[in-house]
Scaffold this active site. Sequence first.
Site: not given
Length: 628
Positions: A280, A363, A391
């Site tokens: 990344k 979640e 969610r």
Amino acid sequence: MLLTKINDPQDLKKLTIPQLYTLAEEIRQFLVENLSKTGGHLAPNLGVVELTLTLHYAFNSPKDKLIWDVGHQAYVHKMLTGRRDMFPTLRQYKGLCGFPKMIESPHDVWETGHSSTSLSAAMGMATARDLKKEKNHVVAVIGDGALTGGMALEALNHIGHEQKNVIVVLNDNEMSIAPNVGALHNYLGKLRSAENYQWAKDGLEHWLKAVPAVGGKLANLAERFKDSMKYLLVSGVLFEEFGFTYIGPIDGHNMELLLETMKIAKQTKGPVLIHAITKKGKGYAPAEADSVKWHGIGTYKIESGDTPKSAPTYTSVFSETMIQLADEDSRLVAVTPAMPAGSGLIPFGEKFPDRLFDVGIAEQHACTFAAALATQGLKPVFAIYSTFLQRAYDQLIHDVARQKLNVVFAVDRAGLVGADGETHQGMYDTAFMRTVPNMVIMAPKDENELRHMMKTAAVYDGGPISYRYPRLPVRGVKMDADMDVLPIGKAEIVQEGNHVAIVSFGHIFEIAEKAVNQLQEEGLQPMLINARFCKPLDEELLIRLAKQGYKIITVEEGAAMGGFGSAVLEFYANTGYHDVPVEIVAVADYFVEHGSVKEQRQEVGLTAQNLVDRVRAWMPVTKGVVEA
């Protein structure tokens, strides 16, 4: 320059492999230069340059379906599919969306902004392809962070069971936004460090095929031996048990290897998982050094990586106050679904490492986990963005509210969120929480009141309670030295007035206050009320307004349908006050796209001028003069 010649994925196929590497460097330079002016998701896109190039080189989009999980890493995909010249407008009002968008291009076959949806989408598209007897590849690109989401694992199970021809590319950079956590992350870590075992597995299978299959027992013995060898070799076992052919781990920046691997995957029957290791932020030193900071970034100086100093935000006030409350109450713990940095909980975790729980992109689990903590006498604060709380709605109802458990919902990014746009707008939390029994719902008018609401929630033991706050700089109001416990369900009359009452819920109060100040300059004096609570309402105050003949304007930065204004209308309908004029100023029934918060407010009518015009229209007029 090669990049200026690439306007369609077919243009890529004219390049040699050395030219692809040159193009990769040009793309990285383009990203760093353009995002320095607009901001955006820099580190994720720098990490997938070679991966994206080889996907478009090996497959034929849009006939072959390329599905991006979350979508924030699709900038390179957008550049290769004819949208390079739109990047100066990235994430700006009416400009290029920061996530895949079907109306932008036929190459964007799936819209997303939340994680862990790509595999379910791939399964659906592959199933539709087979039913229609079409011939094309379906490829899902998912990060190792998103793979920790339960929805992704559910889809893996379904794809493997049905043995659909689906190719999953696991973009493994050891990160989602924050460093990944959990057993699956640790398992992937073992794979990264393992020797490439494909040669051993292929050799073993070749040897097994050479064994004379004399009777079922020998064949079964051979299969069992192969399975034992597979476990001995370790790599990819989990995915193989899901029914996938696992290939990897491979270097996600080696395009020759990527292309050869994709060629094998295209020829393999059944689901295939390609495990690619990427870095990344690759190619830009500041982003490589701190990929969390550079995951999503504002404007910056290219040479130094310096970013403008940011003003204090509501989230930073939440962060500081959480530490203060935890010092006072040893029961208080914090729960986050992979957003410790975004939710301002890093300082809390540094001071109270045993009281911060980052459960990963999960979640639903986070909400039920918090509920269980509450059953044992702890005081969990579930810090979550409004858009992600959607969610966990079932868990909020079934596991928290139904059991009347003392869970605090700290709803960050409530209201309009600006550049992230429609997938991240915090529009619906008030409406969907208001329908749930036992809930208390608060929203502060400013950062000072947020602290009082946090204290109120911390000491409240009557069940679940929430406070919502925006992704905005603080207003700069004077901060009280002590935090007070607010009376539940009681509004604040900020200013007495006549004829018209503006009732504001939450941080949009700044707009209501501005409107009232402007009206006062004109000699008009509406009442200004800070509602504080959407549930329960201040019924005593609402009855007073009805009896005294006030016309009411409610204002909130959230969905009009089911929101605070709806609650006021329902109250009057249910109590027999059928002649009270109420106008709701809120967000209408559509998805608000990206832009600045100011531009979004202008679009939806959340402006001081709109309130001024409405008040003027309702003030009584005598002999052509509006009465004060």
